[in-house]
Motif scaffolding. Sequence first.
Motif, short mmCIF file in Angstrom:
data_model
loop_
_atom_site.label_atom_id
_atom_site.label_comp_id
_atom_site.label_asym_id
_atom_site.label_seq_id
_atom_site.Cartn_x
_atom_site.Cartn_y
_atom_site.Cartn_z
N LEU A 84 -3.59 0.19 -15.39
CA LEU A 84 -3.45 -0.48 -14.10
C LEU A 84 -4.75 -0.44 -13.29
O LEU A 84 -5.13 -1.40 -12.64
CB LEU A 84 -2.32 0.17 -13.31
CG LEU A 84 -2.10 -0.35 -11.89
CD1 LEU A 84 -1.66 -1.80 -11.90
CD2 LEU A 84 -1.09 0.49 -11.14
N ARG A 85 -5.44 0.73 -13.35
CA ARG A 85 -6.63 0.87 -12.50
C ARG A 85 -7.71 -0.14 -12.83
O ARG A 85 -8.48 -0.54 -11.96
CB ARG A 85 -7.17 2.30 -12.60
CG ARG A 85 -6.28 3.29 -11.86
CD ARG A 85 -6.67 4.71 -12.15
NE ARG A 85 -6.48 5.05 -13.56
CZ ARG A 85 -6.50 6.30 -14.02
NH1 ARG A 85 -6.69 7.29 -13.19
NH2 ARG A 85 -6.33 6.54 -15.30
N ALA A 86 -7.78 -0.56 -14.11
CA ALA A 86 -8.79 -1.54 -14.51
C ALA A 86 -8.64 -2.86 -13.75
O ALA A 86 -9.60 -3.61 -13.60
CB ALA A 86 -8.72 -1.79 -16.02
N PHE A 98 -1.35 -2.22 -4.44
CA PHE A 98 -0.86 -2.98 -5.59
C PHE A 98 -0.17 -4.25 -5.09
O PHE A 98 -0.27 -4.57 -3.90
CB PHE A 98 0.02 -2.12 -6.50
CG PHE A 98 1.24 -1.52 -5.84
CD1 PHE A 98 1.13 -0.44 -4.98
CD2 PHE A 98 2.51 -2.04 -6.09
CE1 PHE A 98 2.26 0.12 -4.39
CE2 PHE A 98 3.64 -1.48 -5.51
CZ PHE A 98 3.52 -0.40 -4.66
N HIS A 99 0.46 -4.98 -5.99
CA HIS A 99 1.00 -6.28 -5.60
C HIS A 99 2.48 -6.39 -5.94
O HIS A 99 2.91 -5.92 -6.99
CB HIS A 99 0.25 -7.41 -6.30
CG HIS A 99 -1.22 -7.43 -6.01
ND1 HIS A 99 -2.11 -6.61 -6.67
CD2 HIS A 99 -1.93 -8.14 -5.11
CE1 HIS A 99 -3.32 -6.83 -6.18
NE2 HIS A 99 -3.25 -7.75 -5.24
N TYR A 153 0.82 -1.21 0.00
CA TYR A 153 0.00 0.00 0.00
C TYR A 153 0.85 1.26 0.00
O TYR A 153 1.80 1.37 0.78
CB TYR A 153 -0.89 0.01 1.25
CG TYR A 153 -1.80 -1.19 1.35
CD1 TYR A 153 -3.11 -1.15 0.91
CD2 TYR A 153 -1.32 -2.39 1.89
CE1 TYR A 153 -3.94 -2.24 1.00
CE2 TYR A 153 -2.14 -3.51 1.98
CZ TYR A 153 -3.44 -3.43 1.53
OH TYR A 153 -4.26 -4.53 1.61
N ARG A 154 0.52 2.19 -0.89
CA ARG A 154 1.16 3.50 -0.84
C ARG A 154 0.13 4.55 -1.21
O ARG A 154 -0.71 4.32 -2.08
CB ARG A 154 2.35 3.57 -1.80
CG ARG A 154 3.51 2.70 -1.33
CD ARG A 154 4.72 2.82 -2.23
NE ARG A 154 5.58 1.64 -2.04
CZ ARG A 154 6.71 1.41 -2.69
NH1 ARG A 154 7.14 2.28 -3.57
NH2 ARG A 154 7.41 0.32 -2.44
N SER A 155 0.22 5.69 -0.55
CA SER A 155 -0.74 6.75 -0.77
C SER A 155 -0.43 7.45 -2.09
O SER A 155 0.21 8.49 -2.11
CB SER A 155 -0.68 7.74 0.40
OG SER A 155 -1.57 8.80 0.15
N ALA A 203 -2.77 7.04 -13.31
CA ALA A 203 -2.96 5.99 -14.31
C ALA A 203 -2.02 4.81 -14.09
O ALA A 203 -2.33 3.68 -14.48
CB ALA A 203 -2.77 6.55 -15.72
N THR A 204 -0.87 5.06 -13.48
CA THR A 204 0.09 3.97 -13.32
C THR A 204 0.32 3.61 -11.85
O THR A 204 1.18 2.78 -11.54
CB THR A 204 1.45 4.34 -13.96
OG1 THR A 204 1.86 5.62 -13.45
CG2 THR A 204 1.34 4.41 -15.47
N HIS A 205 -0.43 4.27 -10.94
CA HIS A 205 -0.29 3.95 -9.51
C HIS A 205 -1.66 3.78 -8.88
O HIS A 205 -2.55 4.61 -9.08
CB HIS A 205 0.45 5.06 -8.76
CG HIS A 205 1.86 5.25 -9.23
ND1 HIS A 205 2.17 6.08 -10.28
CD2 HIS A 205 3.03 4.72 -8.80
CE1 HIS A 205 3.48 6.06 -10.48
NE2 HIS A 205 4.03 5.24 -9.60
#
Length: 371
Positions: free
Chosen positions: A353-355, A227-228, A215-217, A221-223
Motif C-alpha cells: 500500500l505504501r508504494a 488513504f482513499h 485520514y487516520r493516525s 504495511a497495510t495502513h
Amino acid sequence: KLEAALAAIAGAQDGDALEAERIAALGKQGWVSALLKTLGGMSPDQRQAEGPRIQALRASVAGAIESRKGELEKAALEQQLASEVQDLTLPAPAAPRGSVHPVSQVMDELAEIFADMGFAVATGPEIEDDWHNFTALNMPESHPARAMHDTFYFPREGAEENSHPASNIGDTPPNGDAVGANTRMLLRTHTSPVQIRSMVAHGAPLRIIAPGRVYRSDSDATHTPMFHQVEGLVIDRGIHLGHLKWTLETFLKAFFERDDIVLRLRPSYFPFTEPSVEVDVGWQDVNANGARRRVLGGDGDAPGHGWMELLGSGMVNARVLEFAGLDPEQWQGFAFGVGVDRLAMLKYGMDDLRAFFDGDGRWLAHYGFGA
Ligand code: PHE
C-alpha cells in the motif's frame, strides 16, 4: 608606413594579432604616438600645417582597427552559430511520460460504473467538523466507535495545543460559523460525512457516490495515514437490503470484469447503519503461467477457495436520516464504504500500500501505468 600598417591591421587573423598592431601604432611607444609628440617641437606655422595631417593619420589607423575588430567579432559569432546549429530533422529523445495514478484510475472506473446505475458523484471537505464526521452519523461524544478512528484533530482556536479534544465536541450542527467555538475541526476519518452533506443539501431521493481522501493516525504495511474511500448512498422509498446486495454485486462484477463474483453478507456493526453488513468476496487460487495466483471470483466455501473482507455497508440508520432532516417513515436507504487503494491493489495485483504514495515512476511502470 601608413599603408603597411593598414595592410597589417586588415590582415590580423584574431584579436591578439589586432591588439599587437594597435600597440605598435597607437600605444605609448607606437609610431603614430611618436609622430604626435613631434608636434610639440614645431613652430606654430609648421604645427598648423602638420597637425591636421597627423591627426587624420591617427584617425584612419584607429578607424581601421575598429572596423577590423568588428569583422573579427562577426566572423567569430558566425562560426559559433554554425557549430551550434540544431538538426531539426533528428528524432526527438523520448521524454519521460507521466500517467494516471492507479488510485485516480480506479476512482474514474468507479464513477463510470456507478454512473451507469444512475449515481451522481458528490464531494465534501477533507477538513471536516466533528458534527458531520461523527455526531450526525450517530456517534455522540461518548461513543466508543470514535476511539477506533484514530482521528487527527485540529487544536481549537484559542485553546491550548493539547487541551482535551472533548472540550470542544461537535454536539450541534455548525451554523454558518463552521470554525466557531463549538465546532471542533478534524481531518475526516471516512467519506461518510458526505452522506450527511448530500442529504442536507439535496434531500431525497438520492443516489450518490463520494470518492475522496480520508485520514487516520495509523501507519504500517497495510495502513497509511492518508488513504482513499468511496462512499455510496441511496435514499428512496422502499429501499431494502436486496437493493444493496444487487448494487454491490453489479458494481464488483463490472469492476473486476468477472461474472463469477460471489458475495457473502455478514452481520456487523456501524453506528450509522442498522442493520450493518460486512461484505466478503469469494476468492480462488489459479495457475497463471506456472505460478499460483489468488484471484477474486467463485464461491468462497468451495474447496481451495476462501473469503476476503471487502467493505462495510448497511441500511442507513433512522437516526442518521433524522440528523440529516429526512423522515424515516417516508425514506429508507442503504450506504456502503470501500477502500479505493484496496480495490486498486486487488485489481492490479499490487502488494504494498505504501508504494501508492511514494511517487516512484518505476513502480507505476512495473504495473503497466505510464511509460
Ligand atoms: N465509514 C465506514 C468506515 O470507514 C464504512 C461504511 C460506510 C460502513 C457506509 C457502512 C456504511 O469504516
